[in-house]
Design a protein around this motif. Structure first.
Motif, PDB file in Angstrom:
ATOM      1  N   ILE A  96       0.836  -1.201   0.000  1.00  0.00           N
ATOM      2  CA  ILE A  96       0.000   0.000   0.000  1.00  0.00           C
ATOM      3  C   ILE A  96       0.870   1.250   0.000  1.00  0.00           C
ATOM      4  CG2 ILE A  96      -1.610   1.364   1.401  1.00  0.00           C
ATOM      5  CD1 ILE A  96      -2.862  -1.284   2.330  1.00  0.00           C
ATOM      6  N   SER A  97       1.931   1.248   0.813  1.00  0.00           N
ATOM      7  CA  SER A  97       2.786   2.434   0.928  1.00  0.00           C
ATOM      8  C   SER A  97       3.518   2.746  -0.370  1.00  0.00           C
ATOM      9  CB  SER A  97       3.806   2.253   2.054  1.00  0.00           C
ATOM     10  OG  SER A  97       4.818   1.328   1.685  1.00  0.00           O
ATOM     11  N   SER A  98       3.652   1.743  -1.252  1.00  0.00           N
ATOM     12  CA  SER A  98       4.352   1.966  -2.524  1.00  0.00           C
ATOM     13  C   SER A  98       3.555   2.861  -3.460  1.00  0.00           C
ATOM     14  CB  SER A  98       4.627   0.627  -3.214  1.00  0.00           C
ATOM     15  OG  SER A  98       3.439   0.103  -3.803  1.00  0.00           O
ATOM     16  N   ARG A 101      -1.841   0.611  -7.080  1.00  0.00           N
ATOM     17  CA  ARG A 101      -3.240   0.242  -6.900  1.00  0.00           C
ATOM     18  C   ARG A 101      -3.349  -1.272  -7.081  1.00  0.00           C
ATOM     19  NH1 ARG A 101      -6.604   4.861  -7.887  1.00  0.00           N
ATOM     20  NH2 ARG A 101      -5.573   6.572  -6.780  1.00  0.00           N
ATOM     21  N   PHE A 102      -3.834  -1.972  -6.072  1.00  0.00           N
ATOM     22  CA  PHE A 102      -3.858  -3.442  -6.127  1.00  0.00           C
ATOM     23  C   PHE A 102      -4.987  -3.964  -5.256  1.00  0.00           C
ATOM     24  CE2 PHE A 102      -1.925  -2.604  -2.141  1.00  0.00           C
ATOM     25  CZ  PHE A 102      -2.105  -3.723  -1.354  1.00  0.00           C
ATOM     26  N   ASP A 103      -5.337  -5.232  -5.470  1.00  0.00           N
ATOM     27  CA  ASP A 103      -6.316  -5.864  -4.591  1.00  0.00           C
ATOM     28  C   ASP A 103      -5.851  -7.228  -4.093  1.00  0.00           C
ATOM     29  OD1 ASP A 103      -6.559  -7.381  -6.876  1.00  0.00           O
ATOM     30  OD2 ASP A 103      -8.735  -7.170  -7.055  1.00  0.00           O
ATOM     31  N   GLN A 162      -6.210  -1.085 -12.642  1.00  0.00           N
ATOM     32  CA  GLN A 162      -6.110   0.123 -13.452  1.00  0.00           C
ATOM     33  C   GLN A 162      -6.196   1.324 -12.530  1.00  0.00           C
ATOM     34  OE1 GLN A 162      -8.646   0.207 -16.878  1.00  0.00           O
ATOM     35  NE2 GLN A 162      -8.314   2.385 -17.263  1.00  0.00           N
ATOM     36  N   GLU A 163      -5.346   2.291 -12.754  1.00  0.00           N
ATOM     37  CA  GLU A 163      -5.257   3.432 -11.860  1.00  0.00           C
ATOM     38  C   GLU A 163      -6.090   4.592 -12.389  1.00  0.00           C
ATOM     39  OE1 GLU A 163      -1.283   4.301 -10.634  1.00  0.00           O
ATOM     40  OE2 GLU A 163      -0.792   2.181 -10.323  1.00  0.00           O
ATOM     41  N   TYR A 164      -7.140   4.927 -11.636  1.00  0.00           N
ATOM     42  CA  TYR A 164      -8.045   6.010 -11.989  1.00  0.00           C
ATOM     43  C   TYR A 164      -7.894   7.158 -10.999  1.00  0.00           C
ATOM     44  CZ  TYR A 164     -10.842   2.366 -14.437  1.00  0.00           C
ATOM     45  OH  TYR A 164     -11.285   1.342 -15.233  1.00  0.00           O
ATOM     46  N   THR A 165      -8.149   8.360 -11.454  1.00  0.00           N
ATOM     47  CA  THR A 165      -8.445   9.457 -10.546  1.00  0.00           C
ATOM     48  C   THR A 165      -9.921   9.331 -10.172  1.00  0.00           C
ATOM     49  OG1 THR A 165      -9.159  10.951 -12.311  1.00  0.00           O
ATOM     50  CG2 THR A 165      -6.802  10.930 -11.769  1.00  0.00           C
ATOM     51  N   PRO A 265      -7.009  -0.805  -0.394  1.00  0.00           N
ATOM     52  CA  PRO A 265      -7.931   0.266  -0.802  1.00  0.00           C
ATOM     53  C   PRO A 265      -8.898  -0.186  -1.892  1.00  0.00           C
ATOM     54  CG  PRO A 265      -5.690   1.099  -0.636  1.00  0.00           C
ATOM     55  CD  PRO A 265      -5.601  -0.392  -0.504  1.00  0.00           C
ATOM     56  N   VAL A 266     -10.120   0.308  -1.823  1.00  0.00           N
ATOM     57  CA  VAL A 266     -11.156   0.029  -2.817  1.00  0.00           C
ATOM     58  C   VAL A 266     -11.845   1.345  -3.186  1.00  0.00           C
ATOM     59  CG1 VAL A 266     -11.590  -2.339  -2.049  1.00  0.00           C
ATOM     60  CG2 VAL A 266     -12.880  -0.440  -1.021  1.00  0.00           C
ATOM     61  N   TRP A 267     -12.642   1.293  -4.240  1.00  0.00           N
ATOM     62  CA  TRP A 267     -13.471   2.441  -4.595  1.00  0.00           C
ATOM     63  C   TRP A 267     -14.762   2.381  -3.802  1.00  0.00           C
ATOM     64  CZ3 TRP A 267     -11.806   6.573  -6.878  1.00  0.00           C
ATOM     65  CH2 TRP A 267     -10.683   6.499  -7.720  1.00  0.00           C
TER      66      TRP A 267
END
Length: 275
Positions: A96-98, A101-103, A162-165, A265-267
Motif C-alpha cells: 500500500i505504501s508503494s 493500486r492493487f487488490d 487500473q489506476e483512476y483518478t 484500498p477500494v473504490w
C-alpha cells in the motif's frame, strides 16, 4: 596533568576510531551490494515458469522493487529470513505504501548462492511456487542483495488494478451505466454534476460502512445505491433496477480509500437518481 593525559589519549584514539568507522561503512557497503542483473534474471526465470504453465508474464514495477529492496536490507541487517521485522509494516501495508493500486499481494524471500539456485529453491517449495504461478498476480518487484558468497532475495507480487483518478472512476461508472441502458433498449439518463457525492463516498470510507442515508440532504433525490469495487467499471446488481428508470437525471461520486474492513484500498461509490 589529567586534562593533558586525557587530551593525549583522545588524540591517539581519534585516528583509530575513524579507521574503524570507515571499515564498518566499507563492510556495510559491500554487504548491501544490490545486484540489478540478478534481479532481472529472477524475473526472467519467474516468467519462464509462468509461460510453461500457460500464464501471462508478470510486469516489473519499480514501486514494488523499491519496497522489496528495503525489506531485503532489513533481512541482511538481521541476518534472518522473515516477512516482517519489528520496525516495519506487514507485506500488505508495505505494498500500500508503494502507491500501487492493487487488490491482492504476496511475497517470497530466500537466501542462497545465486539467482538460479534461489529460483530453484523457491520453485521446490509449494507455497513459494504457488505465489510464482498464481494466475491473479500481474506485477512483481524483485530485490537481490549480495553478502559475500550468498544473496538475500525478496519477491513482492501484486494484482495491479487500473489506476483512476476519482473523476476517471466516476466516468467509468457513467460509461458502464450508459451501456447498460443502451443494451436494454433505453435512452441514457441525463448526468448531473454533484460534487457533494464524492465527499459522501469518502465519508463512507472513514466510517467504514455503506450508508444510503448519507444522501438524504441532496435535493430531489429519488433513489440511492452505494457499493465498493476494485474495478469501477463493474456495476452492482442494485444498479440494474435503474436500467429502465424514468428519473430526471442521475449523479455518481467515487472515493478510493482503505478502511478496517478493506485494508486493501477500494473504490467507495454512491449514485443517486432524481425526481
Amino acid at each position: 596533568m589529567q586534562p593533558q593525559a586525557s587530551h593525549v589519549t583522545m588524540s591517539f584514539l581519534r585516528p583509530l576510531i575513524t579507521a574503524l568507522v570507515l571499515l564498518a561503512c566499507s563492510a556495510l557497503a559491500v554487504a548491501q551490494k544490490i545486484e540489478p542483473a540478478a534481479e532481472q534474471e529472477i524475473i526472467r526465470l519467474v516468467n519462464d515458469e509462468r509461460a510453461k504453465a500457460g500464464l501471462d508474464p508478470l510486469q516489473a514495477d519499480e514501486r514494488l522493487t523499491r519496497i522489496a529492496r528495503e525489506h531485503t536490507q532489513l533481512m541482511l541487517r538481521h541476518s534472518a529470513l522473515s516477512h516482517q521485522f519489528a520496525e516495519e509494516p506487514d507485506v500488505r501495508h508495505r505494498v500500500i505504501s508503494s502507491g500501487i493500486r492493487f487488490d491482492m499481494s504476496g511475497e517470497n524471500v530466500a537466501y542462497d548462492r545465486d539467482a538460479a539456485s534461489a529460483h530453484r529453491s523457491l520453485m521446490n517449495s509449494p507455497p513459494h511456487r504457488a505465489n510464482i504461478l498464481r494466475p491473479e498476480f500481474s506485477t512483481i518487484g524483485v530485490a537481490v542483495i549480495r553478502i559475500g558468497d550468498s544473496i538475500y532475495v525478496t519477491q513482492d507480487f501484486a494484482r495491479r488494478l487500473q489506476e483512476y483518478t476519482p473523476a476517471q472512476a466516476e466516468s467509468a461508472v457513467s460509461r458502464s451505466f450508459g451501456n447498460m441502458r443502451r443494451d436494454s433498449g433505453f435512452p441514457p439518463l441525463r448526468q448531473v454534476a454533484q460534487p457533494t457525492l464524492r465527499s459522501l463516498a469518502c465519508n463512507m470510507a472513514r466510517e467504514d460502512r455503506l450508508e444510503t442515508d448519507l444522501a438524504r440532504d441532496v435535493a430531489n433525490v429519488r433513489s440511492v445505491v452505494v457499493w465498493t469495487a476494485s474495478d469501477p467499471q463493474k456495476l452492482p446488481a442494485d444498479i440494474q433496477k435503474w436500467k429502465s428508470s424514468n428519473a430526471s437525471g442521475w449523479s455518481v461520486g467515487a472515493c478510493f480509500a482503505s478502511s478496517r474492513r478493506y485494508p486493501n484500498p477500494v473504490w467507495w461509490m454512491i449514485a443517486v437518481t432524481y425526481f
